[in-house]
Design an enzyme around this catalytic site. Structure first.
Site, PDB file in Angstrom:
ATOM      1  NE  ARG A 197      10.180  39.164  -8.711  1.00 57.47           N
ATOM      2  CZ  ARG A 197      11.073  39.943  -8.094  1.00 57.47           C
ATOM      3  NH1 ARG A 197      11.509  39.634  -6.883  1.00 57.47           N
ATOM      4  NH2 ARG A 197      11.522  41.029  -8.681  1.00 57.47           N
ATOM      5  NE  ARG A 201      13.596  38.812  -2.398  1.00 56.32           N
ATOM      6  CZ  ARG A 201      13.778  39.975  -3.010  1.00 56.32           C
ATOM      7  NH1 ARG A 201      13.993  40.012  -4.317  1.00 56.32           N
ATOM      8  NH2 ARG A 201      13.743  41.112  -2.342  1.00 56.32           N
ATOM      9  CE  LYS A 234      18.391  41.171  -3.405  1.00 56.74           C
ATOM     10  NZ  LYS A 234      17.997  41.766  -4.687  1.00 56.74           N
ATOM     11  CE  LYS A 241      18.123  37.500  -5.245  1.00 53.94           C
ATOM     12  NZ  LYS A 241      18.636  38.215  -6.444  1.00 53.94           N
ATOM     13  CB  CYS A 273      17.487  43.865 -14.959  1.00 49.43           C
ATOM     14  SG  CYS A 273      18.164  45.522 -15.232  1.00 49.43           S
ATOM     15  CB  CYS A 318      13.293  48.998 -12.308  1.00 51.37           C
ATOM     16  SG  CYS A 318      14.317  48.631 -10.860  1.00 51.37           S
ATOM     17  CB  CYS A 369      20.884  50.225 -11.158  1.00 45.37           C
ATOM     18  SG  CYS A 369      20.203  48.809 -10.263  1.00 45.37           S
ATOM     19  CB  CYS A 427      18.206  42.116 -11.094  1.00 47.17           C
ATOM     20  SG  CYS A 427      17.687  43.048  -9.646  1.00 47.17           S
TER      21      CYS A 427
END
Length: 556
Positions: free
Chosen positions: A70, A139, A204, A206, A421, A427, A466, A470
């Site tokens: 990424r 991120r 994470k 954001k 996603c 994934c 899931c 995302c």
């Protein structure tokens, strides 16, 4: 005596990694097809996920490993040369595609272990990086993509880049492993991570920036959001929000999506100090014993917003004002033609699920090579061509049409305003499909909307494989969330401006019955809505209990 729970395994790996080195360099040099479990975690901080193709595993009973890489793109902004450099790399690494992410970045899929170093070096030569694109750090910082050429826009861009640059990890491990290892490793000064500490963040983090009225970034879904207020062509200050996040875990009621709370108003020169201080609150109070419960949103939910304000003010050493009221006019992405300034235009291209492959990749590449626009990746997985003169408008459309690429107004509304996603097959968290089935799901919902007489209405639909969310399904008017193979939960009632989360309507809906399940709801909306009432607002007004009793429980 209070029980002390043990740290999660990830915390132990981070602590032993020597600032994100671990044994990555040694394993990279080894003649093996995959990285060890500990290195897989460390690699995330370098922007790399090790994955395996689950279709192959199912068909051949073996795991074939590759990596997703990424690229961080602060604010989603690329000049023409940067985009073309990334495009050329798709020929030599991965599966030949580029994927635009829901945070304005770019992903390569199916990258082999032996291709990693050359790919990352080439990305760095384009003045881009994969460092901190993933992992337990701040991120890629996102921003509203609309490129209005004004003093206000330029002023906002300054703060986006400052925050993104200032909150990167300070470790030299990235340079040592991927770039100029010998020179970087020879530096003898002590290395430290003054912001993150030895174990970085619990999970994470954001950050999003936007301007008043424009919520195309989904600012309520972020750990930290800054909403700019302008005066005299400059940012006069920011209302900032904290504590948003999408992910949850099946069967764990201690995990849930959450919308961010407005916290306060600050001067623009206080922006970086606030960002650092909020990150340290997450660092110090986030749950390091359970990664599923480790996001900043749980700190605010469990300790309270007022506690958070007091803790933040104490760390800053100054008080901040009450948040200003926020009024939103737009969540719809900037698709089609828009004025950039008095003489130039920008064009928003719909990229379904953010996947640039085949004809659309070739068409976009020709357009960038020919017209040399600045390119912007939107948080809704679309692409903007900016800085175009009047005479470039028909030329761009001609290029796109030659490659068979539909213009946004030519696409059905549900597909035009959808997100998904990647999910299967790569994934590791996916429970079922998302990107691969989105066109069929959007078509099924579009068919039902047309039958109800609302086929031209805008409905925001988002789908994930899931519950981790995302593609931000919980902020959508219709959120479709994978639960197990070919079974999905449907969430309804999210705001069309993405300021309110949807609620669970139905659980374990078979893939082929999603359209059928929504049929009576769309018909009822068409018949009972107030003037201008969006589908999400209608569902919210009616309430999930009433909708379930009316449409799900009949005949049971």
């Amino acid at each position: 005596m209070q029980e002390t729970r043990p740290l999660s395994g990830a915390e132990k790996v981070k602590a032993a990694s020597r600032h994100l080195r671990g044994t990555v360099a040694e394993e990279l040099a080894a003649d093996t097809e995959q990285f060890s479990k500990d290195s897989v975690l460390v690699l995330k901080f370098h922007g790399i996920y090790q994955q395996h193709d689950r279709d192959v595993r199912k068909a051949e009973a073996k795991k074939v490993y590759s990596c997703m890489v990424r690229v961080s793109v602060p604010g989603g902004r690329l000049d023409a040369e940067q985009f073309l450099a990334l495009r050329r790399l798709a020929h030599t690494a991965g599966d030949g595609t580029l994927r635009l992410t829901s945070r304005g970045g770019v992903q390569y899929h199916y990258v082999g272990k032996r291709e990693l170093r050359d790919l990352i070096r080439a990305i760095r030569e384009a003045d881009l990086s994969t460092l901190a694109a993933c992992g337990d750090v701040v991120r890629n910082v996102v921003c509203t993509p609309a490129p209005f050429d004004s003093p206000e826009a330029r002023s906002l861009d300054h703060w986006v880049r400052l925050v993104d640059r200032s909150l990167k990890p300070k470790t030299r491990a990235y340079a040592e492993i991927w770039l100029d290892g010998e020179r970087a490793a020879s530096v003898v000064e002590a290395e430290s991570e003054p912001l993150y500490g030895e174990t970085y963040l619990p999970r994470k983090f954001k950050i999003a920036f936007t301007r008043e009225g424009d919520n195309t970034v989904d600012v309520y879904s972020d750990d930290l959001g800054f909403v700019a207020h302008f005066e005299g062509g400059e940012v006069a200050g920011f209302t900032f929000l904290a504590g948003g996040g999408m992910g949850q875990t099946n069967g764990d009621r201690n995990t849930y999506p959450r919308a961010a709370d407005p916290i306060g108003f600050i001067r623009p020169d206080q922006c970086l100090d606030v960002a650092r201080a909020v990150v340290t609150i997450h660092r110090d109070f986030g749950d390091r014993t359970n990664r599923r419960h480790a996001r900043l949103k749980y700190v605010l939910a469990e300790r309270g917003v007022e506690w958070f304000r007091k803790e933040l003010a104490a760390r800053l050493g100054f008080d901040f004002d009450e948040p200003r009221p926020l009024v939103w006019q737009r969540h719809e992405d900037w698709l089609g033609w828009h004025r950039q300034d008095e003489r130039r235009w920008f064009f928003g291209l719909r990229v379904v699920s953010g996947r640039l492959a085949g004809a659309i990749l070739n068409g976009v590449t020709e357009a960038v090579e020919t017209l040399r626009p600045q390119v912007r990746i939107t948080p809704q997985q679309n692409l903007l061509f900016t800085g175009l003169e009047e005479e470039s408008r028909p030329e761009l459309e001609t290029i796109l049409k030659r490659h068979g690429i539909p213009l946004p107004h030519e696409m059905p509304p549900v597909l035009r305003h959808s997100m998904a996603c990647p999910a299967l097959p790569t994934c590791g968290l996916a429970l079922t499909d998302s990107e691969r089935v989105l066109p069929d799901v959007a078509a099924a919902v579009q068919k039902e909307a047309a039958a109800a007489g609302v086929g031209e209405e805008r409905i925001h639909l988002r789908m994930t494989g899931c519950p981790n969310g995302c593609a931000r399904p919980y902020t959508a008017e219709i959120g479709i969330v994978g639960q197990s193979p070919k079974l999905y939960s449907i969430y309804l009632g999210g705001s069309p401006l993405a300021t309110r989360l949807g609620l669970l309507y139905s659980h374990n809906v078979p893939l082929e019955k999603i359209g059928e399940t929504l049929r009576p709801l769309l018909a009822a909306w068409a018949a009972e809505r107030t003037v201008g009432e969006a589908f999400g607002d209608y569902c919210h007004r009616m309430g999930m209990d009433a909708l379930r009793e009316r449409f799900l429980e009949v005949g049971r």
